[in-house]
Write a protein that holds these residues in place. Structure first.
Motif, PDB file in Angstrom:
ATOM      1  N   GLY A   1       0.618  -1.573   0.314  1.00 30.70           N
ATOM      2  CA  GLY A   1      -0.559   0.288  -0.341  1.00 30.70           C
ATOM      3  C   GLY A   1       0.922   1.295  -0.255  1.00 30.70           C
ATOM      4  O   GLY A   1       0.451   1.983  -0.398  1.00 30.70           O
TER       5      GLY A   1
ATOM      6  N   CYS B   1       1.590   1.473  -4.139  1.00 28.40           N
ATOM      7  CA  CYS B   1       0.649   2.433  -4.623  1.00 28.40           C
ATOM      8  C   CYS B   1       0.972   3.558  -4.337  1.00 28.40           C
ATOM      9  O   CYS B   1       0.914   4.037  -4.982  1.00 28.40           O
ATOM     10  CB  CYS B   1      -0.558   1.342  -3.767  1.00 28.40           C
ATOM     11  SG  CYS B   1      -0.281  -0.769  -4.328  1.00 28.40           S
TER      12      CYS B   1
ATOM     13  N   ALA C   1      -4.795   1.083  -2.945  1.00 29.20           N
ATOM     14  CA  ALA C   1      -3.591  -0.326  -2.668  1.00 29.20           C
ATOM     15  C   ALA C   1      -5.575  -1.604  -2.698  1.00 29.20           C
ATOM     16  O   ALA C   1      -5.146  -2.328  -2.595  1.00 29.20           O
ATOM     17  CB  ALA C   1      -3.661   0.103  -1.495  1.00 29.20           C
TER      18      ALA C   1
END
Ligand SMILES: NC(=O)c1ccc[n+]([C@@H]2O[C@H](COP(=O)([O-])OP(=O)(O)OC[C@H]3O[C@@H](n4cnc5c(N)ncnc54)[C@H](O)[C@@H]3O)[C@@H](O)[C@H]2O)c1
Ligand SMILES: O=c1ccn([C@@H]2O[C@H](COP(=O)(O)OP(=O)(O)O[C@H]3O[C@H](CO)[C@@H](O)[C@H](O)[C@H]3O)[C@@H](O)[C@H]2O)c(=O)[nH]1
Length: 430
Positions: free
Chosen positions: A230, A233, A240
Motif C-alpha cells: 500500500g 501504491c 491499494a
C-alpha cells in the motif's frame, strides 16, 4: 461436564459463557471481585457482542463465578485463561500463568478423582510441558498421567466477534500427549463439533502452542505486507484497495486481512509476534521477516502523521482523532494505533480531541490531559484537521459534520470516511 476457568478476561469470560451455552456446568474463577460480582449478576465485564445475553441466560444456573480456587475440586477440567504479557525484551512473562497454576495445584491436592488442566493462554512451545506440568506435580503431589494431566487448547477468537468466533470456529486445536487427556478434550468440545464440519486438529502440546503463534504471526505479517504494498501504491498514485481486491481473488492469497492502513494493534498481534521473535532469538534463530513486519507496522502511524504534516502545521491547532479502540466492536485500547498517533500529535504541540463510541474512558486513563468529545461531530467542530484511526461504521456516515471544521482536512488511516466536495481527503495507502 463440570468445568472451571481461571481468569475471566476476554478469553475466560467468552469461554465460560459459551461452554455454559453448550450445556456444560461452568465455574469462573477470578481474583478481581468486581468481575466475579458482575458475572454472578449475569452482566458482561467486557464489551463483546452477544456476551451479555449468554451471561444473562446462564448466570446462576449453569454458570457461577467465585474468587475461591477451592471450587476447582468440584470440576473435572480447569482451563487456564490468564494473561501472558510481554516483558521489555518482547519475550512472554509466564509468571501469572505460573502463579495461577500454583494456586490451582494447591487446591487440587485434596482432590481424589482425575483432573485435566488445559492451558488456554497463548504460550511459547514448551511452556505447558516444562512449566505448567512440573508446577502441578509439585503442588498437587501427584504425577502427570496419574490423577492429574495437562493439555493445550489455543484460542483463535477475535475481540468484537468473540462469541461468534467461539461458537463457529474455523478450527479447534486440541494438544495432548496421551489418550485420556485427548478423550476429555474431545468430550468437552463434542457439543460444538458433533454434526458439523468444524475441523478438529489433534496434535501435541508444543505443536498446539506453536499453531497459535504461527496463526497470529501469519496474519500480522499478511497485513504488514499489504501495508508495504500500500505504501508503494500511494507513492505511485495507485489505489491499494483495488489492488487488494484483485489479488484477494487468487485463492492462494485469500481476500481477508488485506485492509491496508495505520496497522495492527490489540492485545495479541504485537505481543505474540514479539514473543515469537524473542523465542526464536533464544533458540539462536534470527526471525528477520517477523522483525520487518513489526518495522512496517511501527512506520504506518508515522506515515499517517507525515501526510497530515503535508497539509497543515498542527502546532496549537485542534486536531480530531476519530477512533481510539484498536479496532471496531471493542472498547479495548491495548496497542491501539491511536496511541502512537496521539503521541505524535502531542509532540507536534497539537490540541488533541479524541472520540470513540465506546473506548473513551479507557483512553482517558492513558492520556488524561487530552480532550474527549461525546460525538464525532463534537470532535470535528472547529478542528483544523482530523485523522481516522479506527474503522467504526459510524465514520462512514459522516458528511455535514465536516462543514463545522475550521479546515476540512481528513487523513484516513482506515479507508472509512467518504470523500465529499469541500473536504480535503488523504488516504494512507490510496
Ligand atoms: N484477548 C484475546 O482476544 C485473546 C484471544 C486468544 C488468546 N488470548 C490469550 O489468552 C490469554 C488471556 O488473555 P485475555 O485477553 O483474556 O486476558 P485479560 O487480561 O482480559 O484477562 C485476564 C483475567 O485474569 C484475571 N487474573 C489475573 N491473575 C489471576 C489469578 N492469579 N487468578 C485468577 N484470575 C486472575 C484478571 O483479573 C483478568 O480478569 C493470554 O495469553 C492471551 O494472549 C487472548
Ligand atoms: O485487514 C486487516 C485486518 C486487521 N487489521 C488490524 O489488525 C488488528 C487485529 O485485528 P483482529 O485480528 O481482527 O483482532 P484481534 O481481536 O486482535 O484478533 C487477533 O488476535 C487474537 C488473539 O490472539 C486471535 O485469537 C485472533 O485470531 C486474531 O485475529 C487490528 O488493529 C485491526 O485494525 C488491519 O489493519 N487490516
Amino acid at each position: 461436564m463440570n468445568v472451571s476457568i481461571i481468569g475471566s478476561g476476554y478469553v475466560g469470560t467468552t469461554l465460560a459463557a459459551c461452554l455454559a451455552d453448550l450445556g456444560h456446568t461452568v465455574t469462573a474463577i477470578d481474583i478481581d471481585e468486581s468481575i466475579v460480582e458482575r458475572l454472578n449478576a449475569g452482566e458482561a465485564p467486557i464489551h463483546e457482542p452477544g456476551l451479555a445475553d449468554l451471561l444473562a441466560e446462564h448466570a446462576g444456573t449453569r454458570l457461577t463465578a467465585t474468587t475461591s480456587y477451592d471450587a476447582v475440586r468440584d470440576t473435572d477440567v480447569t482451563f487456564i485463561a490468564l494473561p501472558t504479557p510481554s516483558r521489555d525484551d518482547g519475550s512472554i512473562d509466564t509468571s501469572l500463568v505460573e502463579k495461577g497454576t500454583e494456586s490451582l495445584g494447591e487446591a487440587l491436592r485434596e482432590k481424589s478423582s482425575p483432573h485435566l488442566v488445559v492451558v488456554k493462554s497463548t504460550v511459547v512451545p514448551g511452556t505447558t510441558a516444562e512449566r505448567v506440568g512440573p508446577i502441578l506435580e509439585e503442588t498437587t503431589g501427584k504425577t502427570l498421567g496419574d490423577g492429574i494431566d495437562v493439555a493445550m487448547n489455543p484460542e483463535f477468537l477475535r475481540e468484537g466477534h468473540a462469541v461468534l468466533d467461539f461458537l463457529d470456529p474455523d478450527k479447534v486445536v486440541l494438544g495432548a500427549e496421551n489418550d485420556e487427556a485427548l478423550a476429555t478434550l474431545r468430550e468437552l468440545y463434542r457439543p460444538l463439533t458433533d454434526g458439523t464440519d468444524i475441523p478438529v486438529v489433534e496434535t501435541g502440546l508444543r505443536e498446539a502452542e506453536m499453531i497459535k503463534y504461527a496463526n497470529n504471526a501469519f496474519l500480522a505479517t499478511k497485513i504488514s505486507l499489504m501495508n508495504e504494498l500500500g505504501n508503494i501504491c500511494k507513492e505511485y498514485g495507485v489505489d491499494a484497495y483495488e489492488v487488494a481486491d484483485a489479488i484477494g481473488l487468487d485463492e492462494r492469497i485469500g481476500s481477508q486481512f488485506l485492509a491496508s492502513g495505520v496497522g495492527w494493534g490489540g492485545s495479541c498481534f504485537p505481543k505474540d509476534v514479539a514473543a515469537l521473535i524473542a523465542a526464536a532469538d533464544t533458540a539462536g534463530y534470527d526471525a528477520e521477516l517477523l522483525k520487518a513486519a513489526v518495522g512496517v507496522n511501527d512506520r504506518q502511524p508515522k506515515r499517517l502523521l507525515a501526510l497530515l504534516d503535508d497539509h497543515v502545521d498542527v502546532s496549537d491547532k485542534r486536531v480530531a482523532v476519530l477512533g481510539l479502540a484498536f479496532k471496531p466492536g471493542t472498547d479495548d485500547i491495548r496497542e491501539s494505533r491511536a496511541i502512537p498517533v496521539i503521541e505524535g500529535l502531542l509532540d507536534r504541540g497539537a490540541d488533541v480531541v479524541g472520540y470513540d463510541p465506546v473506548a473513551t474512558d479507557r483512553m482517558r486513563e492513558r492520556f488524561p490531559d487530552v480532550e474527549y468529545a461525546d460525538s464525532a461531530a463534537d470532535a470535528l467542530r472547529d478542528a483544523h484537521a482530523a485523522v481516522v484511526v479506527t474503522d467504526w461504521d459510524e465514520f462512514a456516515a459522516l458528511d455535514d459534520e465536516f462543514d463545522a471544521m475550521a479546515r476540512p482536512i481528513v487523513v484516513d488511516g482506515r479507508r472509512i470516511v467518504e470523500r465529499r466536495e469541500g473536504l480535503t481527503y488523504e488516504g494512507l495507502t490510496w
